[in-house]
Scaffold this motif. Structure first.
Motif, short mmCIF file in Angstrom:
data_model
loop_
_atom_site.label_atom_id
_atom_site.label_comp_id
_atom_site.label_asym_id
_atom_site.label_seq_id
_atom_site.Cartn_x
_atom_site.Cartn_y
_atom_site.Cartn_z
N LEU A 1 0.83 -1.20 0.00
CA LEU A 1 0.00 0.00 0.00
C LEU A 1 0.86 1.25 0.00
CD1 LEU A 1 -2.78 1.32 0.11
CD2 LEU A 1 -2.67 1.13 2.60
N GLU A 2 1.94 1.26 0.77
CA GLU A 2 2.83 2.42 0.79
C GLU A 2 3.45 2.68 -0.59
OE1 GLU A 2 5.65 2.82 3.99
OE2 GLU A 2 4.28 1.79 5.35
N MET A 3 3.84 1.60 -1.29
CA MET A 3 4.38 1.77 -2.64
C MET A 3 3.32 2.33 -3.59
SD MET A 3 7.00 -1.42 -3.22
CE MET A 3 5.80 -2.71 -2.92
N SER A 4 2.09 1.84 -3.47
CA SER A 4 1.00 2.35 -4.30
C SER A 4 0.71 3.81 -3.99
CB SER A 4 -0.27 1.53 -4.10
OG SER A 4 -0.10 0.23 -4.58
N MET A 5 0.76 4.16 -2.72
CA MET A 5 0.54 5.55 -2.32
C MET A 5 1.61 6.46 -2.91
SD MET A 5 -2.06 6.03 -0.46
CE MET A 5 -3.25 5.00 0.34
N ALA A 6 2.85 6.02 -2.87
CA ALA A 6 3.94 6.84 -3.42
C ALA A 6 3.75 7.06 -4.91
CB ALA A 6 5.29 6.17 -3.13
N ARG A 7 3.26 6.03 -5.63
CA ARG A 7 3.01 6.20 -7.07
C ARG A 7 1.80 7.08 -7.32
NH1 ARG A 7 4.11 0.27 -8.22
NH2 ARG A 7 2.00 0.05 -7.46
N SER A 8 0.76 6.91 -6.51
CA SER A 8 -0.48 7.65 -6.75
C SER A 8 -0.43 9.09 -6.25
CB SER A 8 -1.64 6.94 -6.06
OG SER A 8 -1.83 5.68 -6.62
N PHE A 9 0.24 9.30 -5.14
CA PHE A 9 0.30 10.62 -4.53
C PHE A 9 1.76 11.04 -4.33
CE2 PHE A 9 -3.53 8.53 -2.82
CZ PHE A 9 -4.49 9.34 -3.43
N PRO A 10 2.42 11.47 -5.38
CA PRO A 10 3.84 11.83 -5.24
C PRO A 10 4.05 13.04 -4.34
CG PRO A 10 3.05 12.33 -7.46
CD PRO A 10 1.94 11.63 -6.75
N ASP A 11 2.98 13.78 -4.04
CA ASP A 11 3.11 14.97 -3.19
C ASP A 11 2.95 14.67 -1.69
OD1 ASP A 11 0.44 14.28 -3.60
OD2 ASP A 11 -0.27 16.33 -3.36
N LEU A 12 2.79 13.38 -1.32
CA LEU A 12 2.70 13.04 0.11
C LEU A 12 4.02 13.35 0.80
CD1 LEU A 12 0.83 9.62 0.37
CD2 LEU A 12 0.16 11.79 1.37
N PRO A 13 3.96 14.01 1.95
CA PRO A 13 5.21 14.32 2.65
C PRO A 13 5.79 13.07 3.30
CG PRO A 13 3.34 15.00 3.96
CD PRO A 13 2.79 14.52 2.65
N PRO A 14 7.11 13.04 3.51
CA PRO A 14 7.69 11.91 4.23
C PRO A 14 7.12 11.85 5.65
CG PRO A 14 9.40 13.41 3.42
CD PRO A 14 8.08 14.02 3.11
N GLY A 15 6.87 10.65 6.12
CA GLY A 15 6.29 10.50 7.45
C GLY A 15 4.82 10.81 7.49
N PHE A 16 4.12 10.62 6.37
CA PHE A 16 2.69 10.91 6.32
C PHE A 16 1.93 10.00 7.29
CE2 PHE A 16 3.56 7.78 3.02
CZ PHE A 16 2.61 6.80 3.28
N THR A 17 0.78 10.46 7.72
CA THR A 17 -0.07 9.66 8.61
C THR A 17 -1.14 8.97 7.77
OG1 THR A 17 -1.66 11.43 9.00
CG2 THR A 17 0.26 11.32 10.48
N TRP A 18 -1.70 7.91 8.34
CA TRP A 18 -2.74 7.19 7.61
C TRP A 18 -4.00 8.03 7.49
CZ3 TRP A 18 -1.02 3.81 4.60
CH2 TRP A 18 0.05 3.01 4.94
N ASN A 19 -4.22 8.96 8.41
CA ASN A 19 -5.39 9.85 8.27
C ASN A 19 -5.25 10.74 7.04
OD1 ASN A 19 -6.75 8.91 10.52
ND2 ASN A 19 -5.68 10.30 11.89
N GLU A 20 -4.03 11.24 6.77
CA GLU A 20 -3.80 12.02 5.55
C GLU A 20 -4.08 11.17 4.31
OE1 GLU A 20 -0.21 15.04 6.86
OE2 GLU A 20 0.31 13.01 6.20
N VAL A 21 -3.62 9.94 4.36
CA VAL A 21 -3.82 9.04 3.23
C VAL A 21 -5.31 8.78 3.01
CG1 VAL A 21 -3.48 6.66 2.48
CG2 VAL A 21 -1.58 7.93 3.43
N MET A 22 -6.02 8.48 4.09
CA MET A 22 -7.43 8.15 3.94
C MET A 22 -8.24 9.33 3.41
SD MET A 22 -7.74 5.03 4.45
CE MET A 22 -9.51 4.89 4.46
N SER A 23 -7.89 10.54 3.79
CA SER A 23 -8.62 11.69 3.28
C SER A 23 -8.41 11.83 1.77
CB SER A 23 -8.22 12.96 4.01
OG SER A 23 -6.87 13.28 3.76
N LYS A 24 -7.19 11.58 1.31
CA LYS A 24 -6.92 11.66 -0.14
C LYS A 24 -7.59 10.52 -0.90
CE LYS A 24 -2.64 14.19 -0.24
NZ LYS A 24 -2.39 14.92 -1.45
N VAL A 25 -7.54 9.32 -0.33
CA VAL A 25 -8.10 8.16 -1.02
C VAL A 25 -9.62 8.24 -1.08
CG1 VAL A 25 -8.38 5.66 -0.87
CG2 VAL A 25 -6.14 6.67 -0.51
#
Length: 131
Positions: free
Chosen positions: A48-72
């Motif tokens: 999932l982290e690899m997919s997130m990096a491909r899908s959201f290249p603007d995610l900051p390092p050390g992102f939280t899962w709440n940030e991810v869930m809001s984008k997804v």
């Protein structure tokens, strides 16, 4: 000038070369995205982290899962969000609280990872501002 046999042969050879190149690229990409036989929750979250990096290249390092869930969730994917949220919670309890997780749904996380769009398309979707 009539369509010559040699021109037809060259076009046929060229199209075969293109098809074989596309097949080779597909095989290589398939091997890179291959899953382990019995993935664990840790494996699913790494994928999932690899997919997130491909899908959201603007995610900051050390992102939280709440940030991810809001984008997804903004992508409006047709997934079982209750099961995904439950698995996220269990994983966070395990990862940060040292609590053993039970009945974590690995398939829900893998479905989420596969459902994410790849590349630049997602970046433009996430930048759309809603009124």
């Amino acid at each position: 000038m009539p369509f010559s046999d040699s021109l037809f042969l060259y076009l046929l050879i060229g199209s075969n070369v293109i098809v074989y190149i596309m097949l080779a690229i597909g095989i290589i990409k398939g091997r890179m995205d291959r899953l382990p036989k019995n993935p664990t929750v840790e494996d699913a979250f790494k994928i999932l982290e690899m997919s997130m990096a491909r899908s959201f290249p603007d995610l900051p390092p050390g992102f939280t899962w709440n940030e991810v869930m809001s984008k997804v969730k903004a992508l409006n994917l047709d997934l079982d969000w209750y099961e995904i949220q439950s698995t996220f919670k269990k994983y966070e309890d395990y990862r940060y609280g040292g609590i053993k997780y039970k009945n974590a749904n690995v398939d829900a996380i893998l479905r989420l990872a596969r459902a994410l769009p790849r590349g630049e398309k997602t970046a433009s979707i996430t930048q759309i501002k809603r009124p």
